[in-house]
Design an enzyme around this catalytic site. Structure first.
Site, PDB file in Angstrom:
ATOM      1  N   HIS A 524       0.287   9.898  -1.497  1.00  0.00           N
ATOM      2  CA  HIS A 524       1.835   9.351  -1.648  1.00  0.00           C
ATOM      3  C   HIS A 524       2.471   9.827  -3.845  1.00  0.00           C
ATOM      4  O   HIS A 524       2.047   9.341  -4.831  1.00  0.00           O
ATOM      5  CB  HIS A 524       2.918   8.773  -1.355  1.00  0.00           C
ATOM      6  CG  HIS A 524       2.284   7.150  -1.767  1.00  0.00           C
ATOM      7  ND1 HIS A 524       2.755   6.877  -2.685  1.00  0.00           N
ATOM      8  CD2 HIS A 524       1.727   6.615  -1.178  1.00  0.00           C
ATOM      9  CE1 HIS A 524       2.675   5.342  -2.666  1.00  0.00           C
ATOM     10  NE2 HIS A 524       1.819   5.164  -1.766  1.00  0.00           N
ATOM     11  N   SER A 526       4.891   8.891  -6.242  1.00  0.00           N
ATOM     12  CA  SER A 526       6.245   7.122  -6.726  1.00  0.00           C
ATOM     13  C   SER A 526       5.819   7.399  -8.557  1.00  0.00           C
ATOM     14  O   SER A 526       6.345   8.286  -9.370  1.00  0.00           O
ATOM     15  CB  SER A 526       5.844   6.501  -6.407  1.00  0.00           C
ATOM     16  OG  SER A 526       6.478   4.771  -6.718  1.00  0.00           O
ATOM     17  N   HIS A 666     -10.640 -22.418  -5.802  1.00  0.00           N
ATOM     18  CA  HIS A 666      -9.090 -20.423  -5.639  1.00  0.00           C
ATOM     19  C   HIS A 666      -9.277 -20.030  -7.532  1.00  0.00           C
ATOM     20  O   HIS A 666      -9.967 -20.608  -8.476  1.00  0.00           O
ATOM     21  CB  HIS A 666      -7.551 -20.964  -6.047  1.00  0.00           C
ATOM     22  CG  HIS A 666      -7.319 -22.335  -6.552  1.00  0.00           C
ATOM     23  ND1 HIS A 666      -7.963 -23.849  -6.240  1.00  0.00           N
ATOM     24  CD2 HIS A 666      -6.956 -22.590  -7.901  1.00  0.00           C
ATOM     25  CE1 HIS A 666      -6.859 -24.325  -7.874  1.00  0.00           C
ATOM     26  NE2 HIS A 666      -6.566 -23.392  -8.054  1.00  0.00           N
ATOM     27  N   SER A 668      -8.033 -18.175 -10.777  1.00  0.00           N
ATOM     28  CA  SER A 668      -7.352 -18.078 -12.399  1.00  0.00           C
ATOM     29  C   SER A 668      -8.290 -17.541 -13.662  1.00  0.00           C
ATOM     30  O   SER A 668      -9.238 -17.138 -13.135  1.00  0.00           O
ATOM     31  CB  SER A 668      -6.395 -19.524 -11.983  1.00  0.00           C
ATOM     32  OG  SER A 668      -6.060 -18.967 -13.117  1.00  0.00           O
TER      33      SER A 668
END
Length: 990
Positions: A524, A526, A666, A668
């Protein structure tokens, strides 16, 4: 009327062309004064031996008035009496004129007759005017060598007018009979009504240039073949299906253009044009070329683009003078290797053909362009049966700079935009026809999402309508600037999807070292831009676990155990190399070292269900058997925090001979340091910022021709000297600033001090300050129009430009000059450069612009308003393809226009700027130049630009009146002309 000789009462029937386009008195004669329609006949002095004759020759009707003979109208042939009657009615309606008034009227220069040029193509009633001039035979008409006439006229009227040309304009050298001045509802140029030419035009023995473009010619007029002195013949945008054999008998022809016609074959006699130098046959239906074309021994340029050529004759090797050969957008499957041996060939354009193989001589030649060919691909299989369906060739569109939209049908198409962007819509990509619009935007902070180590390589392309999903992915090719460093970095196309940005799978195509395309498939439309980023490795982590390794650093790994996630999630990894030399210089420690910088990111929940093992290589020169663990630090940084945290004590570091492993829950940023420093958080932040810095210099230069324009530019340190050498011919200024370190995408400001203000009407200027955004691979240039609040007519004014990081303080401190003298970077004052605005008082008094060593390129004067070089640049940026019409209304010759087109044939903006500035330099200091420019814009149907020019002039007049009132040179009286000029709604300041 007494003394007027009437024509015979037996008149022929009024011809059809005269009924549809009557010769009214106001069209036969110029108006006497504004608001008056009394005809003012122009006299023709005759010998007194002809006092009683009513006609000088067949088709010339005269009227006697006070002993002098005044010509009224002229048309030869059966229309004579009807035209004479119309002219007689005009004479009877005239007021009595004395002899001196008639003589003055006859010697007055006509507005559409300038020197030896007669331009009647852009004004209504051109044929009527030319008929009237042919009857009058003024002295100026005898000198006319260049004639332009629109073919948007009644065909019979046009034919009758052209029949008068050979006898009345016998010295004619250039004849332009073009359509295209009118447009349809969609903005496309309309063809003229010309389908034939009078046979008498072959009598123009001096004619060297004939332009019949944008007409409805189906065959070449016979009279053209009799013009033996013709050097240039333009037949573009007609309906020609063939060219006659007799065309090869024109002995002086050097330029032939037959573009946008219906030619299916060329006559062999074309090869007899031994003097031909430029041949343009693009946009036709040619499928073969005659072997005789190799006989054009003097040919310099040959354009055969956008035809149906499937092969080329070997005789092209005989074009020994050829320099340019354009063959793009054909059906060529092979090319003769002999083309590589043409001694003068500098460009061979073979783009968008069907070349799967190419001779080595051409494949390695630097002047060959091959984009859009299936080189190296296997040939498609032949149809399985004779009755197999034929797949039509995909349509190809090449947009010019004046178009910002194009249609796409379910059949698909290939599109090349003027900015170099290419798109390919496969068949079935859209279900219904759709119109695609595009814009190329300057990068802005809110529109360019960059990571800490990303670099912008292109402008921002917007394709509309946004969000419309295609049935098949659309191919997109974006031009970009080559990145500064390529090791462990990759180039990707970044696009916006809903409210987030994402990177598309990108493939690079290289035409030359400095011409690169980023190719991707988009579902699409943009916004799209090209960025350089550290190599990103990604994988989908299933519940069973997986292993992710870095492609650029084999020692960097992430191990996901089983059960780390319940649902599959996407994980990506980037690794940034750290130069040990810069780190040791920053820490002042010879033994300091650091591992690569690791960035991990994921989709889904922020934490994993089980610890993830991360492996980093030990810093360079450090091994697990000999290191001092007290010197090893594991640093962690999670955006948007500004500091790095030392988490060595919070994790268990497992060391091997080469690697360090630790577990996290997690993701980073992670960094492994080896140093004797205890507090490494602040040092790590400085080192991390050092990796993102670009060392640049700032320069501020004044334009020599207009000192009120200042060029502000941000340059890499290694390009400053070369740029200054290139610019100092047009600019002057101080030395560049000291080296300044900038981040990619960082905003900074330039402010003017000591009485110098920037025009606040500029869109990028807020309260006299210019905002910059630094991008390392794009030029950061602003050309600023500055004025002073001091009385510049009394003394020279000195000022300075200061560059700031962050917000600009309200009050500029006095230590600005001292900050400039200091070496090294400063937290607030990046640089301060002095600017000297020269004294504007000359020996003749306080006249604007009078004391300059080099006069600024200003049109106009202080009372009526100036157009500066910056204003002209703004005008040039708005003209687009209308610039030839503006140039002709400015009085420029057609030959000069053709020369500009030739010199800047691949650069529309260059054509416009060269035309406008070459005219402006000739008009500098001349009265009425600005008025002439405004009139030319209006006559070219560019009233929008004309209104902007008027707004700029009004702003200049207001500033001038304010200045002389402030100095007491004029009383503040509203009745004084110009003292209270109305304020424009939106001044158009460049």
């Amino acid at each position: 009327m007494q003394g007027t000789h009437k024509v015979s009462s037996t008149l022929q029937p009024r011809p059809q062309w005269l009924k549809s386009s009557p010769l009214q008195p106001e069209s036969l004669f110029p108006q006497r004064e504004e608001g008056s329609r009394s005809p003012l006949p122009l006299p023709l002095q005759l010998p007194r031996a002809l006092p009683g004759q009513a006609c000088l020759r067949a088709g010339t009707c005269l009227a006697s008035k006070d002993g002098r003979w005044v010509m009224s109208a002229a048309v030869e042939g059966p229309e004579l009496e009807a035209v004479a009657a119309a002219a007689g009615d005009a004479s009877e309606a005239a007021d009595a004129e004395d002899a001196s008034e008639a003589v003055d009227a006859g010697s007055r220069a006509l507005p559409f007759l300038g020197g030896n040029r007669l331009n009647l193509d852009l004004s209504p009633g051109g044929c009527h005017r030319l008929l009237h001039l042919c009857v009058q035979q003024p002295l100026q008409l005898l000198q006319v060598e260049f004639l332009r006439l629109s073919t948007h006229e009644d065909p019979q009227l046009l034919e009758a007018t052209l029949a008068q040309v050979p006898r009345s304009l016998s010295r004619l050298r250039s004849l332009v009979l073009k359509g295209g001045q009118r447009r349809d509802t969609l903005g496309a140029c309309l063809r003229g009504a010309l389908t034939a030419l009078p046979a008498g035009l072959s009598g123009l023995t001096h004619l060297a240039h004939l332009d019949l473009s944008f007409n409805s010619l189906e065959t070449l007029p016979v009279c053209v073949l009799g013009m033996r002195g013709l050097g240039a013949l333009l037949l573009s945008h007609n309906c020609l299906s063939e060219l006659p054999e007799a065309l090869g008998a024109l002995p002086a022809l050097t330029f032939l253009a037959v573009t946008h016609n219906r030619l299916q074959m060329l006559p062999p006699a074309l090869g007899a044009l031994s003097t031909l130098q430029r041949l343009d046959l693009s946009q036709n239906l040619l499928d073969t070329l005659p072997p005789e074309i190799g006989g054009l021994g003097n040919l310099l340029e040959l354009n055969l683009a956008s035809n149906r050529l499937q092969s080329l004759p070997a005789s092209l090797a005989g074009l020994r003078s050829l320099r340019l050969l354009v063959l793009h957008s054909n059906l060529l499957a092979s090319v003769p290797a002999s083309l590589a041996r043409l001694p003068l060939l500098t460009r061979l354009d073979l783009r968008d053909n069907r070349l799967r193989d190419l001779p080595p001589e051409l494949l390695d030649a630097p002047f060959v362009r091959l984009q859009g060919n299936p080189l190296g691909e296997a040939s498609p299989d032949a149809p399985s049966s004779p009755g197999a369906a034929f797949v039509p060739e995909m349509p190809r569109l090449f947009l010019t700079s004046d178009l910002d939209s194009f249609p796409v049908t379910p059949g698909g198409c290939s599109v090349t935009l003027a900015c170099g962007v290419r798109l390919q819509f496969p068949a079935g990509a859209t279900i219904t026809p759709i119109t695609i619009r595009y814009r190329l935007l300057l990068p802005e902070p809110g529109l360019v999402p960059l990571g800490p180590h990303d670099a912008l390589l292109s402008r921002v392309l917007e394709l509309q309508p946004h969000g419309v999903a295609f049935q098949q992915d659309v191919g997109l090719w974006l031009l970009f600037t080559p990145p500064r460093a390529r090791r462990c970095r990759e180039v990707v196309v970044r696009t916006r999807n809903d409210s987030s940005w994402s990177d598309l799978e990108t493939f690079l195509e290289e035409e030359a070292p400095k011409r690169l395309w980023a190719h991707c498939q988009v579902p699409h439309f943009s916004w799209f831009l090209v960025v350089s980023r550290p190599v990103s490795d990604a994988c989908l982590v299933p519940p069973e676990g997986t292993l992710l390794c870095s492609s650029g650093h084999p020692g960097v790994k992430v191990i996901f155990p089983a059960g780390a996630t319940e649902e599959p999630r996407q994980v990506s990894m980037q690794v940034v190399r750290v130069p040990g030399r810069e780190l040791r210089a920053l820490l002042g420690e010879p033994e300091a070292a650091a591992s690569p910088l690791l960035c991990l990111s994921q989709s889904g929940p922020p934490s994993f269900l089980r610890p993830i093992t991360v492996q980093l290589p030990l810093p360079s020169g450090v091994t697990g058997l000999s290191l001092d663990r007290s010197r090893l630090h594991l640093l962690y940084w999670a955006p948007p925090a500004a500091t790095w945290d030392d988490i060595t004590a919070q994790v268990v570091l497992e060391l091997t001979h080469l690697y360090a492993r630790f577990q996290v829950t997690h993701f980073s940023w992670y960094w492994l340091w080896y140093t004797t420093k205890n507090c490494v958080g602040g040092l790590a932040r400085k080192a991390w910022e050092r990796l993102r810095l670009h060392r640049v210099n700032l320069i501020a230069l004044q334009r020599r021709r207009d000192p009120e324009q200042v060029l502000l530019q941000c340059l890499p340190r290694n390009k400053v000297d070369a740029t200054l050498r290139r610019l100092l011919e047009r600019y002057r200024g101080p030395e560049p600033s000291d080296t300044v370190e900038m981040f990619e995408g960082e905003e900074f400001f330039a402010a003017f001090e000591r009485g110098i203000d920037v025009d606040a009407d500029r869109p990028d200027c807020v309260e006299g300050r210019i905002c910059f955004v630094f991008y390392s691979h794009l030029k950061n240039v602003k050309e600023v129009y500055v004025t002073t609040t001091l009385d510049r007519e009394a003394q020279a004014v000195r000022g300075q430009v200061s560059f700031y990081r962050g917000a600009v303080p309200v009050q500029v401190p006095e230590e600005a000059e001292a900050a400039r003298q200091r070496k090294g970077a400063d937290a607030l004052w990046m640089a301060t450069l002095p600017i000297k605005l020269p004294r504007l008082r000359g020996p003749e008094g306080p006249r604007r612009g009078a004391g300059l060593s080099l006069a600024p390129l200003n049109l106009g004067d202080a009372e009526t308003g100036f157009l500066t070089q910056s204003n002209l640049l703004s005008v040039a940026g708005r003209l687009g393809p209308d610039w030839p019409a503006v140039a002709l209304h400015l009085g420029m010759s057609y030959r000069e226009l053709q020369r500009i087109r030739h010199e800047f044939r691949d650069d529309l903006d260059g054509q416009i700027r060269h035309m406008l500035f070459s005219w402006a330099e000739r008009q500098a200091g001349q009265p009425g130049a600005v008025v002439l420019l405004v009139q030319a814009l209006e006559q070219s149907d560019r009233k929008d630009v004309a209104e902007e020019v008027r707004a700029v002039l009004e702003l200049g007049r207001r500033k001038y009146q304010d200045s002389i009132q402030r100095t007491g040179l004029a009383p503040k009286d509203p009745e004084v002309p110009g003292s209270s000029a109305p304020q424009p709604s939106e001044p158009a300041q460049a």
